[in-house]
Design an enzyme around this catalytic site. Structure first.
Site, mmCIF file in Angstrom:
data_model
loop_
_atom_site.group_PDB
_atom_site.id
_atom_site.type_symbol
_atom_site.label_atom_id
_atom_site.label_comp_id
_atom_site.label_asym_id
_atom_site.label_seq_id
_atom_site.Cartn_x
_atom_site.Cartn_y
_atom_site.Cartn_z
ATOM 1 C CG ASP A 1 -1.740 1.253 1.370
ATOM 2 O OD1 ASP A 1 -2.465 1.570 0.410
ATOM 3 O OD2 ASP A 1 -1.658 1.932 2.401
ATOM 4 C CB SER A 2 0.170 4.770 -0.751
ATOM 5 O OG SER A 2 -1.007 4.855 0.022
ATOM 6 C CE1 TYR B 1 2.724 5.481 -3.309
ATOM 7 C CE2 TYR B 1 1.613 3.594 -4.289
ATOM 8 C CZ TYR B 1 2.730 4.151 -3.719
ATOM 9 O OH TYR B 1 3.857 3.373 -3.558
ATOM 10 N N GLY B 2 -3.017 8.902 -3.565
ATOM 11 C CA GLY B 2 -4.325 9.357 -4.044
ATOM 12 C C GLY B 2 -4.357 10.774 -4.571
ATOM 13 C CB CYS C 1 -3.064 1.069 -2.364
ATOM 14 S SG CYS C 1 -3.157 2.805 -2.858
ATOM 15 C CB THR D 1 -4.887 5.328 -5.328
ATOM 16 O OG1 THR D 1 -5.821 6.006 -4.475
ATOM 17 C CG2 THR D 1 -4.347 6.289 -6.357
ATOM 18 C CD GLU E 1 -2.519 8.859 6.727
ATOM 19 O OE1 GLU E 1 -1.696 9.764 6.940
ATOM 20 O OE2 GLU E 1 -2.387 8.010 5.826
ATOM 21 C CB CYS F 1 -9.896 5.156 -0.319
ATOM 22 S SG CYS F 1 -8.415 5.660 0.598
ATOM 23 C CB THR F 2 -7.248 0.400 1.775
ATOM 24 O OG1 THR F 2 -6.078 1.166 1.478
ATOM 25 C CG2 THR F 2 -7.535 -0.542 0.612
ATOM 26 C CG HIS F 3 -6.511 5.900 4.423
ATOM 27 N ND1 HIS F 3 -5.667 5.666 3.381
ATOM 28 C CD2 HIS F 3 -5.742 6.391 5.433
ATOM 29 C CE1 HIS F 3 -4.430 5.998 3.738
ATOM 30 N NE2 HIS F 3 -4.443 6.442 4.965
#
Lengths: 277, 277
Positions: free
Chosen positions: B11-12, B43-44, B74, B76, B155, B187-189
């Site tokens: 992932d980023s 990366y997004g 990720c 993105t 985050e 988005c994996t967040h």
């Protein structure tokens, strides 16, 4: 004596354009080369070693453009990399932390200064060191606050909506409780949020824009070292490590005018996709 | 037939840990190697070429760890790099877009699917392409919305405060107007903000977690290709391109347990500060 070469300015991305704007407004006779490391932005969430590594690469890139001076137009890079860059640069280096710290010390009446910045800048503690070094016997107390959400808010264009206000209220509470009368905008993204920050802090609190403070230092340096551009010609070059069209689109509100146009893309790590395949 | 090598996940930065969490929970018998490109996160906000370049480097790093499968954790990177990685990878590649699109098509009752993702994912249009390809005659309408502020909110740990709610209200208005009954957390967040997103969308709207959808695909692939780990030993390795201590500190809420410990730092662009000096 004259030096007609451009001034090199770099940032992790577009925040440094608020500094470039002040340089262009205050020192219009100097040519500039701007490099935004958009391919790796932001620096404010990254670690010391990574920030130093990237800043060195940015410096090397600007050196390849034959600049006469390097301006670290990113407070995070300034806080972490200035000593290393000053050691290895072949030309004078101007950064953001000491000029804005000096402005804050001159501006404060009650000796209470607030620093708002990225997480990396705050945890580095460089503003506290700088203010202690520059205080010159003046009794100064510093209150630091990391404001990481201000960076994406500035980039999203949410400069004075309800979300920006609520975020600023949350972050700035500790500075208000501390009773600061001066706040350093310790990230070059933050001038875009100056109205919101000013609303929360109130009209009696002075906000310090690092780009203004640094421009004064650059101006003095040009005189001291007899390095002014006397050719009568002024050029503006822009480079980014990510997509050019995207850079030009997001740059406008930061720079505050139609520039940049004709931005070029560069790779700062010497890597191309073709190398991989 | 067995294949005891680990599954590689990249992932980023830390968002992909929400995917790793699902893999660990659903396929506990497989070893994993996780790489977070925290040195260049996110990366997004970056361009197609840059995302492809970074993803190829991430893939090469995981290949150097002798993985039997690569998971692009990720969204993105999945949206922009899957085709390139699938072409050049020596092992099977699983990404986020197609599995979650398939889950959304299966879940929707009214044929209206919302996609929320980073700016780069939305502008790439990959979800729309994937849903059209997978719809299989079903009449599906898609409404896409870039939600760039969700990444820093996740985050910052602001998952369900007033600012998160206001931001979600603002972003999700178009999806509500469109009448979607299914939303892909593209988005994996975003699984960290699932409660807030669910509050705004209402209890009748189904949220699709890409990590769950991808884990089902991985599980099937392990059977189809007879690649299960039959050694009885399971290892968990973590690598980051930025600071290890910082990675471990911010990783915990994403992974949802005590891991990772003993993370190692790697450079993915083959550059060290020493090279510069």
């Amino acid at each position: 004596m004259a030096d007609n070469r451009p001034i090199g300015v770099f940032d992790s991305g577009i925040g440094g354009l608020t500094v470039l704007r002040e340089i262009i407004n205050r020192i219009p006779g100097e040519s500039t080369v701007y490099f935004g490391d958009n391919g790796r932005t932001p620096y404010g969430t990254k670690s010391h070693d990574t920030i130093v590594k990237y800043s060195l690469q940015d410096m090397k890139f600007l050196e390849s453009k034959d600049v006469k001076m390097i301006v670290i137009a990113c407070s995070t890079a300034s806080a972490h990399s200035f000593k290393t860059l000053a050691k290895y640069s072949k030309v004078p280096v101007v950064e953001m932390v000491y000029p804005s710290s000096k402005s804050a010390i001159d501006a404060t009446r009650n000796g209470k200064i607030g620093i708002i910045a990225t997480g990396a800048t705050v945890s580095g503690g460089t503003y506290v060191t700088a203010i202690n070094e520059l205080a010159d016997g003046k009794n100064i107390e510093v209150c630091q606050q990391a404001c990481p959400m201000f960076v994406p808010l500035a980039e999203e264009g949410w400069w004075d909506n309800e979300i920006a206000h609520l975020t600023a209220e949350k972050y700035l509470e500790s500075l208000k409780d501390f009773g600061v009368d001066t706040v350093v905008l310790g990230c070059t993204h933050f001038p875009l949020l100056a109205n919101t920050i000013g609303d929360i802090m109130g009209p009696d609190v002075k906000l310090i824009n690092s780009g203004v403070s640094a421009s004064n230092v650059i101006n003095k340096l040009l005189d001291e070292k007899n390095m002014r551009n006397e050719s009568g010609e002024v050029t503006r070059e822009f480079y980014t490590s990510d997509d050019v069209t995207k850079f030009e689109a997001i740059a406008a509100p930061f720079l505050g005018e139609g520039l940049p146009k004709g931005t070029k893309k560069v790779s700062v790590d010497g890597f191309s996709v073709e190398d991989m395949l």
